[in-house]
Design an enzyme around this catalytic site. Structure first.
Site, PDB file in Angstrom:
ATOM      1  N   CYS A 108       3.007 -18.865  80.018  1.00 40.63           N
ATOM      2  CA  CYS A 108       1.992 -18.428  80.994  1.00 40.63           C
ATOM      3  C   CYS A 108       2.548 -18.278  82.403  1.00 40.63           C
ATOM      4  O   CYS A 108       1.905 -17.680  83.263  1.00 40.63           O
ATOM      5  CB  CYS A 108       0.827 -19.404  80.997  1.00 40.63           C
ATOM      6  SG  CYS A 108       0.113 -19.638  79.378  1.00 40.63           S
ATOM      7  N   HIS A 242      -3.097 -19.929  87.692  1.00 36.76           N
ATOM      8  CA  HIS A 242      -3.215 -19.622  86.263  1.00 36.76           C
ATOM      9  C   HIS A 242      -4.642 -19.915  85.795  1.00 36.76           C
ATOM     10  O   HIS A 242      -5.217 -20.956  86.118  1.00 36.76           O
ATOM     11  CB  HIS A 242      -2.207 -20.449  85.464  1.00 36.76           C
ATOM     12  CG  HIS A 242      -2.271 -20.163  83.997  1.00 36.76           C
ATOM     13  ND1 HIS A 242      -2.421 -18.891  83.503  1.00 36.76           N
ATOM     14  CD2 HIS A 242      -2.220 -20.990  82.911  1.00 36.76           C
ATOM     15  CE1 HIS A 242      -2.462 -18.935  82.184  1.00 36.76           C
ATOM     16  NE2 HIS A 242      -2.341 -20.190  81.803  1.00 36.76           N
ATOM     17  N   ASN A 272      -8.073 -17.814  78.791  1.00 34.72           N
ATOM     18  CA  ASN A 272      -6.663 -17.915  79.172  1.00 34.72           C
ATOM     19  C   ASN A 272      -5.892 -16.743  78.547  1.00 34.72           C
ATOM     20  O   ASN A 272      -5.712 -16.698  77.332  1.00 34.72           O
ATOM     21  CB  ASN A 272      -6.129 -19.262  78.676  1.00 34.72           C
ATOM     22  CG  ASN A 272      -4.666 -19.479  79.006  1.00 34.72           C
ATOM     23  OD1 ASN A 272      -3.976 -18.574  79.461  1.00 34.72           O
ATOM     24  ND2 ASN A 272      -4.189 -20.684  78.764  1.00 34.72           N
TER      25      ASN A 272
HETATM   26  O1  UT7 Z   1      -1.674 -22.108  79.357  1.00 33.63           O
HETATM   27  C1  UT7 Z   1      -1.682 -23.462  78.973  1.00 33.63           C
HETATM   28  C2  UT7 Z   1      -2.726 -23.623  77.931  1.00 33.63           C
HETATM   29  N1  UT7 Z   1      -3.451 -24.826  77.777  1.00 33.63           N
HETATM   30  C3  UT7 Z   1      -4.245 -25.445  78.683  1.00 33.63           C
HETATM   31  O2  UT7 Z   1      -4.304 -25.171  79.848  1.00 33.63           O
HETATM   32  C4  UT7 Z   1      -5.092 -26.547  78.126  1.00 33.63           C
HETATM   33  C5  UT7 Z   1      -5.231 -27.735  79.023  1.00 33.63           C
HETATM   34  N2  UT7 Z   1      -6.204 -28.678  78.482  1.00 33.63           N
HETATM   35  C6  UT7 Z   1      -7.526 -28.432  78.512  1.00 33.63           C
HETATM   36  O3  UT7 Z   1      -7.941 -27.407  79.028  1.00 33.63           O
HETATM   37  C7  UT7 Z   1      -8.462 -29.474  77.963  1.00 33.63           C
HETATM   38  O4  UT7 Z   1      -7.727 -30.623  77.592  1.00 33.63           O
HETATM   39  C8  UT7 Z   1      -9.266 -28.974  76.724  1.00 33.63           C
HETATM   40  C9  UT7 Z   1     -10.282 -27.942  77.180  1.00 33.63           C
HETATM   41  C10 UT7 Z   1      -8.330 -28.365  75.689  1.00 33.63           C
HETATM   42  C11 UT7 Z   1     -10.035 -30.118  76.072  1.00 33.63           C
HETATM   43  O5  UT7 Z   1     -10.831 -30.768  77.046  1.00 33.63           O
HETATM   44  P1  UT7 Z   1     -10.818 -32.371  77.144  1.00 33.63           P
HETATM   45  O6  UT7 Z   1     -11.826 -32.750  78.139  1.00 33.63           O
HETATM   46  O7  UT7 Z   1      -9.398 -32.759  77.405  1.00 33.63           O
HETATM   47  O8  UT7 Z   1     -11.334 -32.781  75.709  1.00 33.63           O
HETATM   48  P2  UT7 Z   1     -10.637 -33.709  74.626  1.00 33.63           P
HETATM   49  O9  UT7 Z   1      -9.387 -33.116  74.115  1.00 33.63           O
HETATM   50  O10 UT7 Z   1     -10.581 -35.064  75.203  1.00 33.63           O
HETATM   51  O11 UT7 Z   1     -11.689 -33.657  73.447  1.00 33.63           O
HETATM   52  C12 UT7 Z   1     -12.951 -34.238  73.567  1.00 33.63           C
HETATM   53  C13 UT7 Z   1     -13.725 -34.017  72.280  1.00 33.63           C
HETATM   54  C14 UT7 Z   1     -12.953 -34.297  71.003  1.00 33.63           C
HETATM   55  O12 UT7 Z   1     -13.825 -34.985  70.130  1.00 33.63           O
HETATM   56  P3  UT7 Z   1     -13.660 -36.581  69.893  1.00 33.63           P
HETATM   57  O13 UT7 Z   1     -12.280 -36.759  69.346  1.00 33.63           O
HETATM   58  O14 UT7 Z   1     -13.852 -37.190  71.253  1.00 33.63           O
HETATM   59  O15 UT7 Z   1     -14.753 -36.864  68.918  1.00 33.63           O
HETATM   60  C15 UT7 Z   1     -12.717 -32.924  70.440  1.00 33.63           C
HETATM   61  O16 UT7 Z   1     -12.651 -32.903  69.017  1.00 33.63           O
HETATM   62  O17 UT7 Z   1     -14.176 -32.665  72.188  1.00 33.63           O
HETATM   63  C16 UT7 Z   1     -13.926 -32.174  70.882  1.00 33.63           C
HETATM   64  N3  UT7 Z   1     -13.751 -30.743  70.949  1.00 33.63           N
HETATM   65  C17 UT7 Z   1     -14.757 -29.861  70.907  1.00 33.63           C
HETATM   66  N4  UT7 Z   1     -16.083 -30.026  70.787  1.00 33.63           N
HETATM   67  C18 UT7 Z   1     -16.850 -28.927  70.778  1.00 33.63           C
HETATM   68  C19 UT7 Z   1     -12.569 -30.063  71.105  1.00 33.63           C
HETATM   69  N5  UT7 Z   1     -12.831 -28.743  71.164  1.00 33.63           N
HETATM   70  C20 UT7 Z   1     -14.173 -28.594  71.034  1.00 33.63           C
HETATM   71  C21 UT7 Z   1     -15.014 -27.477  71.023  1.00 33.63           C
HETATM   72  N6  UT7 Z   1     -16.356 -27.694  70.889  1.00 33.63           N
HETATM   73  N7  UT7 Z   1     -14.562 -26.221  71.169  1.00 33.63           N
END
Ligand code: UT7
Length: 317
Positions: A108, A242, A272
């Site tokens: 990216c 980004h 993204n």
């Molecule tokens: O170019 C580089 C690309 N990547 C990035 O920039 C990604 C950077 N990271 C992020 O943007 C965030 O970490 C995410 C958006 C990917 C996730 O957000 P988060 O606040 O860090 O959530 P998390 O990973 O702590 O997940 C929280 C919960 C999980 O459930 P449990 O384990 O707490 O029961 C996930 O399974 O949210 C769940 N979850 C979802 N729920 C509904 C993950 N994706 C989804 C979804 N819908 N789409």
């Protein structure tokens, strides 16, 4: 280096969060709250090179140049249908250019890496005009059964024409080999001799780790550039960051202590789109008439690798 034209193109299929709710265990509320994304444009009938060529032609037109004026093409791309030839070769033919071309993959952060390469070529007089095209289809890297990744990405292309000038005030690139936090391992053809275990899986991402690296490293890069140029955070008209997650963008803005107006975003409409995010957002600002000669801009991006790249530009057109 001086940017003299911008262009962008997005696929026609806009996938809303509500559309994703129909086949994924997710909700508009979760996606909006955690990422700020409301919809993303995803490739359906288009080919990535069609969008790349469209963005390139728009940038050329904006610069008042034709393909014949371009001395070198740098294409930033992570994945497309062809491993070879390079996407830049395909784009060259489609726009009718005849110059040498090369593809780069800094994930990216590719747009700023490409600007750095362009600056070097321009400085030593190896080229007068360079076309940078960032074209990405991350929708083809993710599993559409994995709600943690597929909701985050969209496809698209952004381009810029750069020429000789003195508008690049400072630039900083970094790579740290943190390969396990974000990767996509592609399938290669089998051979009769392979006797090692091989795994092919869609994009793997440790979201929280990427989030932390993104915020920490982007803030560090921007702080260093401001110090180097002697600029205050409020001297910068726009921070073109980004577009991965609205919360990452807001965290960087809070660190800088600047008003919302200085940190434009379109992640809510496109998700993204990897290295295409910066030139596409820049193109939006440019075409909306929001950039004035003399404006100071910061570009900052992060991506798989882990790569980061940032620079300070004085807008010169
Ligand atoms: O170019 C580089 C690309 N990547 C990035 O920039 C990604 C950077 N990271 C992020 O943007 C965030 O970490 C995410 C958006 C990917 C996730 O957000 P988060 O606040 O860090 O959530 P998390 O990973 O702590 O997940 C929280 C919960 C999980 O459930 P449990 O384990 O707490 O029961 C996930 O399974 O949210 C769940 N979850 C979802 N729920 C509904 C993950 N994706 C989804 C979804 N819908 N789409």
């Amino acid at each position: 280096m001086k940017i003299i034209g911008t262009g962008s193109a997005h696929p026609k299929c806009a996938v809303t969060n509500e559309m994703l709710e129909k086949f994924l265990d997710t909700s508009d509320e979760w996606i909006t709250e955690r990422t700020g994304i409301k919809e993303r444009c995803v490739i359906s009938s288009e080919k990535l090179e069609d969008m790349a060529a469209l963005a390139a032609n728009r940038a050329l037109e904006n610069a008042g140049l034709t393909a014949a004026d371009i001395d070198f093409i740098i294409c930033s791309n992570v994945v497309n249908e062809y491993v070879t030839p390079a996407l830049s070769c395909i784009i060259q033919g489609m726009i009718g250019a005849t110059c040498p071309t090369v593809d780069i993959n800094a994930a990216c952060a590719g747009f700023v890496f490409a600007m750095d390469m362009a600056e070097d070529k321009l400085k030593c007089n190896k080229a007068k005009n360079i076309l940078i095209v960032c074209a990405e289809e991350p929708s083809r890297m993710v599993s559409w059964e994995n709600r943690s990744t597929c909701v985050l990405f969209g496809d698209g292309a952004g381009a810029a024409v750069v020429t000789q000038g003195d508008d690049l005030k400072a630039i900083r690139l970094t790579t740290s080999s943190l390969t396990e936090v974000l990767y996509y391992q592609r399938h290669l053809e089998p051979t009769p001799y392979i006797d090692k275990p091989e795994e092919f899986e869609p994009l793997v991402m440790k979201g929280r780790e990427v989030f932390k690296h993104a915020v920490t490293n982007s803030c560090r890069d921007i702080r260093k550039l401001l110090n180097e140029t002697g600029l205050e955070a409020t001297d910068i008209k726009y921070y073109v960051l980004h577009q991965a997650n609205r919360r990452i963008i807001d965290s960087i803005r809070n660190f800088l202590g600047v008003e919302e107006e200085r940190v434009p975003h379109n992640v809510e409409r496109y998700g993204n789109i990897s290295s295409a995010a910066l030139p596409a957002l820049l193109d939006e600002l440019n075409r909306a008439g929001k950039l004035q000669k003399g404006d100071k801009l910061v570009f900052s991006a992060f991506g798989a690798g882990f790569t980061t790249a940032a620079c300070v530009i004085e807008w010169g057109i």
